[in-house]
Design a protein around this motif. Structure first.
Motif, mmCIF file in Angstrom:
data_model
loop_
_atom_site.group_PDB
_atom_site.id
_atom_site.type_symbol
_atom_site.label_atom_id
_atom_site.label_comp_id
_atom_site.label_asym_id
_atom_site.label_seq_id
_atom_site.Cartn_x
_atom_site.Cartn_y
_atom_site.Cartn_z
ATOM 1 N N MET A 42 49.452 131.884 -1.894
ATOM 2 C CA MET A 42 49.373 130.464 -2.263
ATOM 3 C C MET A 42 48.929 130.301 -3.709
ATOM 4 S SD MET A 42 48.061 128.532 1.204
ATOM 5 C CE MET A 42 46.364 129.015 1.055
ATOM 6 N N ARG A 43 49.423 129.210 -4.309
ATOM 7 C CA ARG A 43 49.041 128.933 -5.703
ATOM 8 C C ARG A 43 47.672 128.260 -5.764
ATOM 9 N NH1 ARG A 43 55.307 127.370 -6.581
ATOM 10 N NH2 ARG A 43 55.807 129.363 -5.655
ATOM 11 N N GLY A 44 47.395 127.375 -4.790
ATOM 12 C CA GLY A 44 46.097 126.703 -4.743
ATOM 13 C C GLY A 44 45.412 126.978 -3.426
ATOM 14 N N ASN A 45 44.254 126.334 -3.226
ATOM 15 C CA ASN A 45 43.627 126.384 -1.909
ATOM 16 C C ASN A 45 42.589 125.275 -1.848
ATOM 17 O OD1 ASN A 45 42.679 126.918 0.608
ATOM 18 N ND2 ASN A 45 42.372 129.120 0.259
ATOM 19 N N GLU A 46 42.882 124.240 -1.066
ATOM 20 C CA GLU A 46 42.028 123.053 -1.055
ATOM 21 C C GLU A 46 41.149 122.977 0.182
ATOM 22 O OE1 GLU A 46 44.934 119.948 -1.742
ATOM 23 O OE2 GLU A 46 45.630 120.955 -3.575
#
Ligand SMILES: *Cc1c(COP(=O)(O)O)cnc(C)c1O
Length: 384
Positions: free
Chosen positions: A219-223
């Motif tokens: 994944m590019r992000g992780n929220e």
């Protein structure tokens, strides 16, 4: 009249049923432990690093072309003597199917014809292992790679076949199988792509599930713990745990199924040694996994009467296949595909006889007898 004998059908036994029932009682109906178990067993059987199962062979073809990077403006070279899906999957991605003519003896795509139609737009070459008889894979792989194209082998007929000692599934960049009930093993509906390439594998997995990943390392992000990412446009092409349990159980029977198919083919070959007929042939360097038994008539004008006679007598012969470019949809696309004379002449003369493991010896003899009755009752035949 005897009961209808179809050209192909599934073989489902008590332990297959028990395997499915067990999953129905478990916590997972889909995307549970059976998916990976079936995938691992399949990959091992065909000598590939990865297997990814899909909801159909068609979905698997679509995914393989996607993984190969097929898109608008690209060309996919394939055989006209195949089920429409091999070419349709190119259209799904905005690419153009290009048909290369077949070899007269094997009805497999001819490497010389492949070479003639290769261009800088060719993204994929998709040979079809017709009737369970592997195409000339070494020649096709070397031509395709030389032109910067990827080989996606449509082995929907050929699970368990070998080419020059190597299992089908271990040779092409990606190899596609189907688990439709007429195929060697079944999951009801289902299919798979096998490959050794980790990048293709990642793209296949993504494509099967909407283009979504939940894998933190990808994944590019992780929220937060709810987070997942849709990174590409994919589909719901998953195969359920219920189906994978059936597939795993069936896979254990593949050798026995293939052996029985081979026995029937040998009996047909012995019976149809007749000057009016052409029996299926394969090259000496392959070990086919017979899916179809295609008998050809030396006089194609008799084919319609022979098929009608067999149908009237309860024998469900079929013709595999109408050259794909002949279908009204393909004519309407303006793809302007050139005719393939050997595919045309094959199409006029072939018919597929019943072939499946549960066909009894009595049924095989009934088919043999009915074919000769049909030939003898075809008016004018003996005088030709
Ligand atoms: C069966 C088959 C397919 C498609 O498989 P499905 O599982 O029916 O979608 C594709 N190509 C060939 C040659 C087939 O025989």
């Amino acid at each position: 009249m005897r009961s209808w004998i179809p050209y192909g059908r599934q073989t489902i036994e008590e332990d297959d049923i028990a395997a499915v029932v067990e999953v129905l009682k478990s916590d997972w109906l889909t995307t549970g432990p059976m998916v990976e178990k079936f995938e691992r067993a399949l990959a091992e059987l065909v000598g590939a690093r990865y297997a990814v199962v899909f909801s159909s062979g068609t979905a698997a073809l679509h995914a393989a072309y996607f993984a190969a990077g097929v898109g608008p403006g690209d060309e996919v070279v394939t055989s006209p003597i195949t089920f429409a899906a091999t070419a349709n999957a190119a259209l799904y991605l905005g690419a153009r199917p290009v048909f290369a003519d077949v070899q007269e003896d094997t009805v497999n795509i001819d490497p010389i014809e492949v070479e003639r139609v290769l261009s800088e737009r060719t993204k994929v070459v998709a040979p079809v292992d017709f009737a369970g008889n592997p195409a000339d894979l070494d020649a096709i792989v070397s031509l395709a790679h030389g032109a910067g194209a990827i080989v996606v082998e449509d082995a929907c007929h050929a699970l368990g076949a070998r080419y020059r000692g190597r299992p089908v599934g271990s040779i092409s960049d990606m190899t596609v199988f189907s688990f439709h009930p007429v195929k060697h093993i079944t999951t009801g509906e289902g299919g798979a792509v096998v490959t050794d390439n980790p990048e293709y594998y990642d793209r296949l997995i993504l494509f099967r599930n909407h283009g979504i990943t939940k894998n933190p390392s990808k994944m590019r992000g992780n929220e937060g713990p709810w987070y997942y990412e849709m990174q590409d446009l994919g589909y719901n092409y998953r195969l359920s745990d219920i189906q994978c349990a059936l597939g795993l159980s069936q896979l254990g029977k593949l050798d026995r199924f293939l052996k029985r198919r081979k026995e029937i083919v040998q009996r047909y070959n012995e019976a149809f040694d007749d000057s009016r007929l052409v029996r299926p042939s394969c090259r000496p360097d392959v070990e086919p996994a017979w899916h179809l038994y295609v008998l050809r008539l030396r006089d194609p004008s008799a084919r319609r009467q022979v098929v009608d006679y067999l149908h009237r007598n309860g024998i469900g012969v079929q013709v595999h296949y109408i050259p794909v470019y002949r279908h009204p949809y393909y004519r309407g696309t303006g793809l302007n595909t050139h005719a393939c004379p050997r595919a045309e002449s094959y199409y006029q003369s072939g018919l597929s006889l019943p072939l499946y493991p549960s066909l009894s010896d009595e049924q095989v003899e009934a088919v043999v007898a009915a074919v000769f009755e049909a030939l003898d009752q075809t008016p004018g035949w003996m005088n030709r």
